[in-house]
Design an enzyme around this catalytic site. Structure first.
Site, PDB file in Angstrom:
ATOM      1  N   ASP A   1       0.757  -1.300   0.087  1.00  0.00           N
ATOM      2  CA  ASP A   1      -0.227   0.239   0.180  1.00  0.00           C
ATOM      3  C   ASP A   1       0.377   1.295   0.286  1.00  0.00           C
ATOM      4  O   ASP A   1       1.914   1.479   0.698  1.00  0.00           O
ATOM      5  CB  ASP A   1      -1.197  -0.296   1.464  1.00  0.00           C
ATOM      6  CG  ASP A   1      -2.496   0.457   0.710  1.00  0.00           C
ATOM      7  OD1 ASP A   1      -2.320   1.285   0.376  1.00  0.00           O
ATOM      8  OD2 ASP A   1      -3.581   0.109   1.013  1.00  0.00           O
TER       9      ASP A   1
ATOM     10  N   ASP B   1      -3.026   4.983  -2.308  1.00  0.00           N
ATOM     11  CA  ASP B   1      -4.056   5.197  -1.526  1.00  0.00           C
ATOM     12  C   ASP B   1      -4.729   6.745  -1.876  1.00  0.00           C
ATOM     13  O   ASP B   1      -3.743   7.329  -2.378  1.00  0.00           O
ATOM     14  CB  ASP B   1      -3.898   5.608   0.120  1.00  0.00           C
ATOM     15  CG  ASP B   1      -5.065   5.818   0.724  1.00  0.00           C
ATOM     16  OD1 ASP B   1      -5.608   4.722   0.811  1.00  0.00           O
ATOM     17  OD2 ASP B   1      -4.507   6.525   1.364  1.00  0.00           O
TER      18      ASP B   1
ATOM     19  N   GLU C   1      -6.344   3.975  -5.981  1.00  0.00           N
ATOM     20  CA  GLU C   1      -7.580   3.413  -5.541  1.00  0.00           C
ATOM     21  C   GLU C   1      -7.968   5.853  -6.112  1.00  0.00           C
ATOM     22  O   GLU C   1      -7.092   6.586  -5.556  1.00  0.00           O
ATOM     23  CB  GLU C   1      -7.482   3.920  -4.234  1.00  0.00           C
ATOM     24  CG  GLU C   1      -8.669   4.455  -3.348  1.00  0.00           C
ATOM     25  CD  GLU C   1      -8.578   4.526  -1.641  1.00  0.00           C
ATOM     26  OE1 GLU C   1      -9.140   4.103  -1.046  1.00  0.00           O
ATOM     27  OE2 GLU C   1      -7.375   4.935  -1.695  1.00  0.00           O
TER      28      GLU C   1
ATOM     29  N   HIS D   1     -11.857  -2.774   2.854  1.00  0.00           N
ATOM     30  CA  HIS D   1     -11.456  -2.854   4.690  1.00  0.00           C
ATOM     31  C   HIS D   1     -11.498  -1.504   4.755  1.00  0.00           C
ATOM     32  O   HIS D   1     -11.890  -0.946   6.006  1.00  0.00           O
ATOM     33  CB  HIS D   1      -9.830  -2.651   4.596  1.00  0.00           C
ATOM     34  CG  HIS D   1      -8.636  -0.795   3.809  1.00  0.00           C
ATOM     35  ND1 HIS D   1      -8.890  -1.145   2.712  1.00  0.00           N
ATOM     36  CD2 HIS D   1      -8.704   0.067   4.450  1.00  0.00           C
ATOM     37  CE1 HIS D   1      -8.365   0.204   2.355  1.00  0.00           C
ATOM     38  NE2 HIS D   1      -7.705   0.861   3.378  1.00  0.00           N
ATOM     39  N   ASP D   2     -13.069  -0.990   3.392  1.00  0.00           N
ATOM     40  CA  ASP D   2     -13.482   0.368   3.386  1.00  0.00           C
ATOM     41  C   ASP D   2     -14.743   0.817   3.762  1.00  0.00           C
ATOM     42  O   ASP D   2     -15.419   1.762   3.849  1.00  0.00           O
ATOM     43  CB  ASP D   2     -12.405   1.969   2.817  1.00  0.00           C
ATOM     44  CG  ASP D   2     -11.429   2.630   3.444  1.00  0.00           C
ATOM     45  OD1 ASP D   2     -10.844   2.687   4.783  1.00  0.00           O
ATOM     46  OD2 ASP D   2     -10.803   3.301   2.739  1.00  0.00           O
TER      47      ASP D   2
END
Length: 575
Positions: free
Chosen positions: A107, A215, A274, A347-348
């Protein structure tokens, strides 16, 4: 990106046939009994991932961090946080992933750092420090004294509630943070910042990692004026997204990143951006192989369709027709140029089977129905930990059960300044909180679901005696085995990988149907997204095709019935 990896070339990019598995390390598996998942725990479960058949393992952040946002606030990009282990253990993990024929993706969080990162500590030390311009610093709004209500340089709200500006008393200026105050935004206008980021990325690639999931990467370019944004109804702060979502220099930065980091490297790498708020036209630019930016993007349109007028915490439920319209647009929009990432869990996001399915009597059927519908689209599918065994949302009872900074901050803002009723706020938190995805993976029916021998950092879902990997893999109806079959189908079938997509029955409220057509033949996918039996529309050709097609994979045993049973999905090969 090597031209040989372009999806329009003779040899399609390897990731068109790949499936990615996301590991959220603190909730995956704990090897030392401290209640927090770690690298040792991941290493111990690599056989599970290999047996599932995935090609890529994506790790959420494991870098040094004060953990204000569970690792997305990084204080040292080149160290492993002691919570998770050591750099030596990371090397062991990387070796274990590679030896099983999988790749490992890190990440990359470079829109912001931790406020405890040495860069920010230097930047905050004085107004004339050489690193002052590494972050966004501004004086109080004209006509106000620093610290006064309304003195923030602009009215932008943070993604985690409150303003996106925090006053530093030592220098009497405000710094920008689109997320928590402990996550100050880097100033990508500064060449030194960009060079430091690229150097760090190269350091990890030299170590052997196979790429990056980036991210909120489309937030890194901001309008330097940082002007006020409109204040949405029912909100305390303005929406500044038009000034930083896919901002003025974003393509310059990503192309520069590609030149400085990826151009001369192995074509087997993967880059995933993302990008909240990205449009189809922008995604085509970001993922066009000729432009050399990123391989694919995460877009968020489909996971916002159940939001009400008040946003994420104003849950209204999903209208399947909205989802079909959205996915159809993205499938068509990136059909000739670019590439889709396919996901419903991460995860979100809350757990898929609870959010869009039925986590009770039809948990297996709805989990596998959604899995097939997702994986049979054109794009690269992403599986989030626990999804492959049908894990569900957790029954959080009080605000004290939550750990997520976004959820906790929202509760206190909503029940305080906004005056909402606490019970209603909690109801929406139970449905939509990110913590639903962050409860520990349920491995066994034993104590703490086999996640830890200690006390877990967040409570284990109490349904673990029934929902766990051991029980599922031994069951007659196994979500895990169904995911294995879906992944194997993508690996072996060229039509699944690259075939053209055509939506059918777009206006039907519970039927999801589409075809994939390519060199490997034609496939018809039909799913009943409801808990009631469904007759296929007789006035459409798909009913006839469904009767004549050969079943490739379905989630009910035996010969297919005339009607689709509750949450039934069928993948059919057409002649």
């Amino acid at each position: 990106m090597n031209p040989a990896t372009e999806i329009t070339a003779t040899e399609p990019a390897w990731w068109t046939g790949a499936v990615v598995y996301q590991v959220y390390p603190r909730s995956f598996a704990d090897s030392n009994g401290d209640g927090i998942g770690d690298l040792g725990g991941i290493i111990s479960k690599l056989d599970h991932l290999e047996e599932l058949g995935v090609d890529v393992v994506w790790l959420s952040p494991i870098y040094s961090s004060p953990q204000h946002d569970n690792g997305y606030d990084i204080s040292d990009y080149r160290r492993i946080d002691p919570t998770f282990g050591t750099l030596e253990q990371f090397d062991e993990l990387l070796k274990g992933v590679h030896s099983r024929g999988m790749k490992l993706v890190m990440d990359l969080v470079v829109n912001h750092t931790s406020s405890e990162h040495p860069w920010f500590i230097e930047s905050a030390s004085s107004t004339d420090n050489p690193k002052r311009d590494w972050y966004w610093w501004r004086d109080a709004r004209e006509g106000f004294e620093a610290g006064e209500k309304g003195a923030e340089p602009s009215n932008w709200g943070s993604a985690f509630s409150g303003p996106s500006w925090t006053l530093d008393p030592a220098t009497n200026q405000y710094y920008l943070h689109l997320f928590a105050p402990e996550q100050p935004d880097l100033n990508w206008e500064n060449l030194e910042v960009r060079s430091a980021v690229y150097e760090m990325m190269n350091w990890w690639l030299d170590r052997g990692v196979d790429g990056f999931r980036m991210d909120v990467i489309n937030f890194i370019s901001k309008d330097p004026a940082l002007p006020d944004g409109p204040v949405p109804p029912g909100k305390l702060w303005g929406d500044g997204s038009q000034y930083y979502v896919s901002g003025p220099r974003i393509h310059d930065y990503l192309q520069e990143m590609h030149r400085e980091v990826f151009d001369d490297r192995d074509a087997e790498l993967i880059t995933v951006g993302e990008m909240p708020g990205v449009t189809i036209d922008e995604a085509k630019l970001f993922t066009d192989p000729a432009r050399r930016e990123v391989d694919m993007v995460f877009q968020f349109e489909h996971v916002g369709l159940d939001h009400g007028p008040g946003g994420k915490w104003d849950y209204k439920g999903l209208d399947l027709r909205d989802l079909k319209t959205s996915w159809n647009r993205w499938q068509k929009g990136l059909a000739r140029t670019g590439w889709n990432s396919l996901y419903l869990n991460n995860h979100d996001q809350p757990r898929l089977v609870s959010r869009f399915g039925n986590d009770g009597v039809f948990r297996y059927e709805s989990a596998t129905c959604w899995a097939a519908l997702l994986h049979l689209h054109r794009g690269t599918p992403y599986v989030y930990q626990g999804e492959e065994i049908g894990m569900t949302n957790a029954p959080f009872e009080t605000v004290g059960d939550f750990r997520d900074i976004e959820s906790i901050n929202h509760f206190y803002e909503a029940t305080g300044p906004l005056g909402h009723e606490p019970g209603e706020v909690l109801r929406n938190l139970r449905i939509m909180s990110r913590d639903n995805a962050r409860t520990p993976v349920q491995w066994t029916a034993g104590e703490q679901a086999g996640f830890t021998s200690g006390t877990p950092w967040i409570g284990v879902n109490p349904n673990y005696p029934l929902v766990n990997a051991d029980t599922d893999r031994a069951a007659e109806k196994s979500v895990f085995r169904f995911y294995q079959q879906l992944i194997e189908l993508r690996h072996r079938d060229e039509t699944v990988r690259l075939g053209e997509f055509a939506m059918l029955a777009e206006d039907h409220p519970t039927l999801y149907a589409f075809t994939r057509t390519g060199a490997g033949g034609s496939l018809l996918v039909i799913g009943n997204v409801s808990g009631a039996a469904l007759s296929l529309p007789e006035d459409e050709s798909l009913a006839d095709s469904a009767r004549k097609g050969t079943l490739v994979l379905g989630n009910y045993d035996g010969e297919p019935a005339a009607d689709l049973r509750p949450w039934e999905v069928r993948i059919l090969r057409l002649t």
